[in-house]
Write an enzyme that holds these catalytic residues in place. Structure first.
Site, PDB file in Angstrom:
ATOM      1  N   SER A 281      50.101   7.265  40.591  1.00  0.00           N
ATOM      2  CA  SER A 281      48.747   6.852  40.990  1.00  0.00           C
ATOM      3  C   SER A 281      48.035   6.196  39.814  1.00  0.00           C
ATOM      4  O   SER A 281      47.761   6.862  38.807  1.00  0.00           O
ATOM      5  CB  SER A 281      47.921   8.067  41.408  1.00  0.00           C
TER       6      SER A 281
ATOM      7  N   ASP B 248      42.909   7.358  48.251  1.00  0.00           N
ATOM      8  CA  ASP B 248      44.098   6.589  48.616  1.00  0.00           C
ATOM      9  C   ASP B 248      43.821   5.750  49.862  1.00  0.00           C
ATOM     10  O   ASP B 248      44.176   4.571  49.922  1.00  0.00           O
ATOM     11  CB  ASP B 248      45.285   7.521  48.882  1.00  0.00           C
TER      12      ASP B 248
ATOM     13  N   SER C 142      38.176  13.329  48.047  1.00  0.00           N
ATOM     14  CA  SER C 142      39.487  13.864  47.675  1.00  0.00           C
ATOM     15  C   SER C 142      40.435  12.712  47.329  1.00  0.00           C
ATOM     16  O   SER C 142      40.121  11.550  47.576  1.00  0.00           O
ATOM     17  CB  SER C 142      40.077  14.650  48.845  1.00  0.00           C
ATOM     18  N   LYS C 143      41.581  13.096  46.801  1.00  0.00           N
ATOM     19  CA  LYS C 143      42.575  12.084  46.442  1.00  0.00           C
ATOM     20  C   LYS C 143      42.975  11.306  47.701  1.00  0.00           C
ATOM     21  O   LYS C 143      43.200  10.103  47.660  1.00  0.00           O
ATOM     22  CB  LYS C 143      43.779  12.776  45.802  1.00  0.00           C
ATOM     23  N   ARG C 144      43.072  12.058  48.802  1.00  0.00           N
ATOM     24  CA  ARG C 144      43.485  11.398  50.053  1.00  0.00           C
ATOM     25  C   ARG C 144      42.483  10.319  50.472  1.00  0.00           C
ATOM     26  O   ARG C 144      42.881   9.221  50.856  1.00  0.00           O
ATOM     27  CB  ARG C 144      43.626  12.445  51.160  1.00  0.00           C
TER      28      ARG C 144
END
Ligand code: GLU
Length: 482
Positions: free
Chosen positions: A267, A253, A248-250
């Protein structure tokens, strides 16, 4: 057969690498057969459409060089076509009108518990063509206060085929009477998707595994319409680096790596992280594809040639940023020097000012091997343009201050050799032997003074390019610093 493959994203957000990989695989299947790659924007759900998402999708494909042969075709512009096909299903009895309010549905759901399904068993208790009077139905339809639902048959075994998984069987009792036309006159995903794939003569549908559960609904639609389904390929998930769950994006990150091909809001994408399209395409192609060749680096032409759908894995593919960097490196080091120079940003100007074009190209050849991302280009080239801004202080301790001092002074007081790297090397070897200083430490010292750290391109080549004056200046600078 010339394939017609489509990438059909919904513009509900930016395009992440999962979507990019889907686009790439569609592109490859189309190109391998000399066919067409089509872009269809599935934007029938206006509430979920996000500003800028379509542009982000198009920009990403463009940067990656996945050239679209047809499209973008927007579903929101094609509502007439869907309406016509819905009417056909209504006429055939494969679909029906439903008039339930949100409250009706909520209370039915509450009464039915988590297993509640709008289906053949429950539809007779709800508010629809089966239960209201003919008169009421006509009135509601005329007023436009309805949705259309698919009439899923009871106790039907639905056989479907996925090219990666083989024959699959689904039980119609597990399905719901999906809404296929909403009250705003727009179709939902399932209907528009199948109608368009048929209308656009799509031969291969490549999409993420999350759509596998929609396959029986799609097969039913093909059956109701009397159309032949295309070939389906449901790609395995892209997993987190740890392997535990979907990337996921999380996670991205947290791990400090990009998840978009190109920048989205604040981003940065792979592009901004210094990837080149060749590198990202190649890495994504390897995600889920267990190629039999012992090979990692593929150009786009080679991918088109070698890619084979029999070799797509069923199980998830773990995302590995280090590997992505490595693949990017393999492409950067083979990139034409002129293109590297163009990717170098500000440094290009400075380099061309200071050196002839041939020299600039030679310099790039020296640093190519050391590039993982395009961001490394400026860093590696800066050695040839300006004095190091910082000196790696920890390296001074590692080599030993006294050694550094005597090596640098030797160069300073024998400056006549500095003009000739070959002679300098010989003299330094002699000096090392006489003073019991290893040649390795001599080189490290020189490197530290010229580059500021212990790594960098060939030292004597650097000296040759920057010239004796600049070399001595950098040596003097380090003497003053230690
Ligand atoms: N619109 C769907 C998506 O956003 C497309 C799924 C499909 O390719 O059928 O992924």
């Amino acid at each position: 057969m010339r394939e017609r493959a489509r990438f059909a994203p919904s513009p509900t957000g930016p395009l992440h690498i999962g979507g990019v990989r889907t686009a790439l695989f569609n592109y490859l299947i189309a190109k391998k057969s000399g066919g067409k790659f089509i872009l269809r924007i599935e934007d029938t759900d206006s509430k979920r459409t996000v500003d800028g998402a379509e542009k982000h999708i198009i920009d990403s494909l463009e940067w990656l060089g996945l050239q679209v042969d047809e499209g973008p075709i927007r579903q929101s512009k094609r509502s007439k076509l869907y309406k016509k096909q819905v009417d056909k299903l209504l006429k055939q009895g494969n679909a029906y009108y439903a008039f339930d309010s949100q409250e009706d549905l909520d209370s039915a759901r509450e009464a039915g518990g988590i297993d509640f399904k709008y289906n053949v068993k429950t539809r007779m208790r709800l508010n629809n063509s089966f239960t209201v009077s003919e008169e009421e139905r006509k009135k509601r339809v005329e007023e436009g206060r309805y949705v259309v639902r698919l009439a899923i048959p009871e106790n039907k075994k639905i056989s479907a085929f996925d090219e990666i998984r083989g024959e699959l069987t689904f039980d119609s009792n597990e399905l719901e009477d999906k809404v296929i036309l909403k009250s705003d006159g727009m179709p939902t995903y399932h209907l528009a998707n199948v109608v368009d794939d048929n209308d656009m003569k799509i031969t291969s549908v490549v999409r993420g595994e999350e759509w596998l559960s929609s396959l029986p609904v799609h097969y039913l639609l093909y059956e109701f319409f009397g159309w032949k389904p295309p070939k389906f390929y449901h790609l395995p998930l892209i997993l987190k680096t740890s392997g535990a769950g979907k990337l996921s994006k999380r996670d991205a990150d947290e791990q400090g790596h990009p998840i978009f091909a190109v920048k989205w809001e604040d981003s940065n994408g792979f592009k901004e992280h210094g990837f080149i399209p060749e590198g990202l395409n190649n890495y994504l192609a390897l995600l889920g594809w267990s190629n039999k060749e012992e090979k990692e680096r593929y150009t786009m032409e080679e991918l088109v040639e070698s890619f084979s759908y029999e070799e797509i894995n069923k199980s998830g593919a773990r995302f590995d940023f280090k590997k992505a960097l490595w693949i990017n490196h393999l492409h950067l080091k083979d990139l034409e020097s002129k293109r590297i120079l163009d990717l170098s940003g500000q440094t290009k100007k400075l380099l061309v000012e200071k050196y002839s074009e041939t020299e600039a190209i030679e310099i790039i050849e020296l640093v190519k091997e050391r590039l993982n991302t395009t961001k490394d280009i400026d860093k590696e080239l800066s050695v040839f343009i300006k004095q190091p801004k910082e000196i790696d202080v920890s390296a001074i301790e590692k080599i030993n201050r006294e050694v550094i001092f005597s090596v640098l002074n030797f160069c300073k007081f024998n400056s006549e050799f500095v003009g000739s790297p070959f002679e300098l090397k010989n003299e330094l070897m002699k000096f090392g032997a006489e003073n019991n200083i290893s040649f390795g430490n001599i080189m490290k010292t020189l490197r530290l003074s010229l580059v500021g750290s212990l790594s960098g391109p060939d030292l004597f080549k650097i000296i040759d390019f920057i010239g004796p004056e600049e070399t001595l200046q950098r040596i003097e600078n380090l003497i003053n610093k230690i």
